[in-house]
Scaffold this active site. Structure first.
Site, mmCIF file in Angstrom:
data_model
loop_
_atom_site.group_PDB
_atom_site.id
_atom_site.type_symbol
_atom_site.label_atom_id
_atom_site.label_comp_id
_atom_site.label_asym_id
_atom_site.label_seq_id
_atom_site.Cartn_x
_atom_site.Cartn_y
_atom_site.Cartn_z
ATOM 1 N N GLU A 155 22.462 -28.266 -29.829
ATOM 2 C CA GLU A 155 22.565 -27.162 -28.884
ATOM 3 C C GLU A 155 22.336 -27.651 -27.460
ATOM 4 O OE1 GLU A 155 21.155 -23.344 -31.494
ATOM 5 O OE2 GLU A 155 19.557 -24.649 -30.813
ATOM 6 N N CYS B 237 20.014 -27.888 -20.101
ATOM 7 C CA CYS B 237 19.043 -28.494 -21.007
ATOM 8 C C CYS B 237 19.857 -29.169 -22.110
ATOM 9 C CB CYS B 237 18.148 -27.382 -21.556
ATOM 10 S SG CYS B 237 16.911 -27.929 -22.725
ATOM 11 N N CYS C 169 15.137 -33.973 -34.863
ATOM 12 C CA CYS C 169 14.102 -34.728 -34.168
ATOM 13 C C CYS C 169 13.124 -35.261 -35.202
ATOM 14 C CB CYS C 169 13.357 -33.817 -33.177
ATOM 15 S SG CYS C 169 12.146 -34.699 -32.141
ATOM 16 N N CYS D 258 6.571 -32.153 -34.488
ATOM 17 C CA CYS D 258 5.540 -31.308 -33.853
ATOM 18 C C CYS D 258 5.549 -29.934 -34.525
ATOM 19 C CB CYS D 258 5.806 -31.167 -32.359
ATOM 20 S SG CYS D 258 5.865 -32.766 -31.505
ATOM 21 N N CYS E 104 7.289 -26.743 -32.867
ATOM 22 C CA CYS E 104 8.650 -26.842 -32.331
ATOM 23 C C CYS E 104 9.672 -26.688 -33.448
ATOM 24 C CB CYS E 104 8.825 -28.183 -31.627
ATOM 25 S SG CYS E 104 10.489 -28.442 -30.969
ATOM 26 N N GLU F 241 14.030 -36.413 -29.330
ATOM 27 C CA GLU F 241 13.084 -37.152 -28.503
ATOM 28 C C GLU F 241 13.899 -38.209 -27.753
ATOM 29 O OE1 GLU F 241 10.045 -37.307 -27.261
ATOM 30 O OE2 GLU F 241 10.656 -39.244 -26.450
ATOM 31 N N ASN G 55 6.719 -20.446 -26.973
ATOM 32 C CA ASN G 55 7.830 -19.621 -27.455
ATOM 33 C C ASN G 55 7.739 -19.508 -28.967
ATOM 34 O OD1 ASN G 55 9.231 -19.288 -24.920
ATOM 35 N ND2 ASN G 55 9.676 -21.475 -25.066
ATOM 36 N N CYS H 193 12.501 -23.459 -24.772
ATOM 37 C CA CYS H 193 11.902 -24.701 -25.249
ATOM 38 C C CYS H 193 11.358 -24.530 -26.656
ATOM 39 C CB CYS H 193 10.730 -25.115 -24.363
ATOM 40 S SG CYS H 193 11.232 -25.793 -22.817
HETATM 41 N N1 SAH Z 1 10.994 -34.392 -27.405
HETATM 42 C C1 SAH Z 1 10.854 -34.159 -25.991
HETATM 43 C C2 SAH Z 1 11.862 -33.188 -25.420
HETATM 44 C C3 SAH Z 1 12.209 -31.948 -26.185
HETATM 45 S S1 SAH Z 1 11.113 -30.589 -26.171
HETATM 46 C C4 SAH Z 1 9.448 -33.697 -25.679
HETATM 47 O O1 SAH Z 1 8.723 -33.361 -26.595
HETATM 48 O O2 SAH Z 1 9.068 -33.692 -24.513
HETATM 49 C C5 SAH Z 1 10.998 -30.002 -24.531
HETATM 50 C C6 SAH Z 1 9.670 -29.340 -24.238
HETATM 51 O O3 SAH Z 1 9.512 -28.119 -24.977
HETATM 52 C C7 SAH Z 1 8.501 -30.211 -24.644
HETATM 53 O O4 SAH Z 1 7.512 -30.189 -23.639
HETATM 54 C C8 SAH Z 1 7.998 -29.521 -25.887
HETATM 55 O O5 SAH Z 1 6.694 -29.830 -26.195
HETATM 56 C C9 SAH Z 1 8.225 -28.080 -25.528
HETATM 57 N N2 SAH Z 1 8.155 -27.157 -26.660
HETATM 58 C C10 SAH Z 1 8.437 -27.423 -27.952
HETATM 59 N N3 SAH Z 1 8.261 -26.335 -28.704
HETATM 60 C C11 SAH Z 1 7.849 -25.349 -27.883
HETATM 61 C C12 SAH Z 1 7.531 -23.981 -28.071
HETATM 62 N N4 SAH Z 1 7.581 -23.419 -29.273
HETATM 63 N N5 SAH Z 1 7.149 -23.280 -26.988
HETATM 64 C C13 SAH Z 1 7.122 -23.839 -25.752
HETATM 65 N N6 SAH Z 1 7.433 -25.112 -25.514
HETATM 66 C C14 SAH Z 1 7.794 -25.874 -26.562
#
Ligand code: SAH
Length: 430
Positions: free
Chosen positions: A135, A148, A155, A159, A162, A218, A353, A396
């Site tokens: 996406e 974005c 990934c 985490c 996410c 990532e 989120n 995000c």
């Molecule tokens: N893997 C990279 C980039 C993708 S995520 C990274 O982790 O930085 C982009 C951002 O969204 C990251 O800061 C991540 O931690 C954040 N993110 C992931 N899940 C989220 C959520 N449920 N709510 C808010 N931010 C989130």
């Protein structure tokens, strides 16, 4: 129990990070699985966006055509955002067909397009040549347009908060697949899908001005291809898109050796570290890669990025209710950042989120305010990020690239709108 008493937090509980509504993949000894190697190695056919201009010229010559055709072809792609031979009228007809067939294999098929009600945010679902789904999210702000982008299908960082990590890593995206997201977004903007003139009569940017590597994946786990894609974004036309490196943000969970390498690339991109907790006790659970590189090592690498590039770095911090939003954590974060120096960093808290199945919630407004106040009191510039595109699951951490409903995989008509809600307004990146 966490060792740090929540003295300033009254009797606020400490909620532990736990996957809710889905099962986090683990290793045999029960630790969250980290995938650095892509299970699928397939890559699309080489596209001109994978190559430097000199390499394109060599390839065109190999095809038995004059090398200057490479420039013309590149201009069509990077300036006119087209891969359609019928529009390349400056090229002889048979040469166009051949050049497009050999140098512009189809990369992204649009599966679905969701637009917010006010039309300023569009989420694209793309199918890659091998069926993998990714996406990208396009966001219009006064005077600029941010895309974005995804850097991997899925990934491997796992985490628990996410959505992207929930299905693990499928594969790295190719350089051209990453770049093509920008070219296709530019094409969509040129078609007027993101609106034309601003309400106040001012002009909107006519193409993507800012990129954030905050879609799926990532980026630093797909280092070489991501860096090549950044070069393509900043190279002047017709070699590339001619964007400003400062307007490109690379965000990472904290792969320390790769951050140090990025600092030596000589491309002044904006760097963002997804910290989310200043203490290892919590970060070990929130960001599984913390088992490799601890919070302090990640902060050191971010600081080194600033030292080497002079670019102020961002710390991303998703505020999760009763999990990482305690006032003492804001104090600890401020202390750790100040211990390295002043003026080198700013913090971007972002309300969590929601993700499918999750019962985790974003922090209460008064807790959020307190968190920000503490950081500001410590002298750390702090900007709360509201989130764009929540109603279309485009914010995000919400990108999961679920397939469409068509069982035969037919391409859906683009342009569908979601129903309700209004999206947030503040930007994802300055
Ligand atoms: N893997 C990279 C980039 C993708 S995520 C990274 O982790 O930085 C982009 C951002 O969204 C990251 O800061 C991540 O931690 C954040 N993110 C992931 N899940 C989220 C959520 N449920 N709510 C808010 N931010 C989130």
């Amino acid at each position: 129990m966490l060792s740090n008493p929540a003295a300033t937090d009254g009797d606020r509980p400490q909620v532990r990070p736990q996957a809710e509504g889905w099962k986090q993949q683990t290793t045999e000894d029960g630790r969250p699985l980290l995938q650095f190697k892509q299970p699928r190695v397939a890559q699309p056919k080489t596209h001109l966006a994978d190559l430097t201009l000199a390499e394109r010229q060599a390839k065109v010559a190999e095809l038995g055509l004059p090398a200057f055709r490479a420039k013309q072809l590149s201009t069509h792609y990077f300036t006119h955002f087209t891969s359609d031979p019928d529009r390349m009228t400056d090229l002889p007809k048979d040469a166009r067909e051949k050049l497009v067939a050999e140098m512009m294999p189809p990369l992204l098929t649009e599966v679905r397009r969701l637009t917010t009600d006010n039309g300023d945010t569009i989420k694209f679902l793309w199918r890659l040549f091998d069926g993998a789904l990714v996406e990208s999210v396009l966001m219009r702000y006064p005077g600029r347009v941010t895309l974005c982008v995804s850097s991997q299908a899925g990934c491997g960082m796992n985490c628990p908060f996410c959505a992207t990590g929930q299905n693990g890593l499928t594969r790295n995206m190719s350089t051209a697949e990453i770049v093509e997201q920008v070219v296709r977004a530019n094409e969509v903007i040129a078609e007027g899908a993101l609106g034309g003139l601003r309400k106040d009569g001012g002009h909107n940017a006519e193409r993507v001005t800012n990129i954030v590597f905050m879609g799926m994946g990532e980026p630093l786990a797909n280092y070489k291809r991501v860096i090549a894609s950044v070069r393509r974004m900043v190279d002047p036309a017709p070699e590339g898109l001619g964007m400003s490196a400062r307007h490109i943000t690379v965000s990472t969970v904290g792969l320390v050796p790769a951050i140090n390498r990025l600092a030596e690339e000589g491309i002044p991109v904006t760097f963002a570290l997804s910290l989310h907790a200043p203490d290892d006790e919590l970060r070990d659970e929130l960001i599984p890669v913390n088992s490799r590189w601890k919070a302090d090592e990640a902060i050191d690498a971010a600081y080194n990025y600033f030292v080497k590039t002079g670019r102020r770095v961002s710390i991303e911090y998703a505020l999760i209710k009763d999990m990482n939003d305690h006032a003492w954590r804001a104090d600890l974060l401020g202390k750790k950042l100040n211990a390295r120096g002043r003026g080198w960093v700013h913090v971007n808290p972002i309300p969590l989120n929601p993700t499918p199945g999750s019962i985790w919630t974003s922090s209460e407004p008064d807790v959020t305010d307190e968190f920000i106040n503490r950081l500001e009191a410590a002298g750390i510039p702090t900007t709360l990020r509201d989130t764009r595109g929540k109603e279309i699951d485009g914010a995000c951490g919400q990108l999961a690239a679920e397939g469409d409903e068509e069982p035969d995989g037919a391409v859906t008509e683009a342009g569908g709108h979601t129903g309700a809600g209004t999206s947030g307004t503040i930007d994802i990146r300055g």
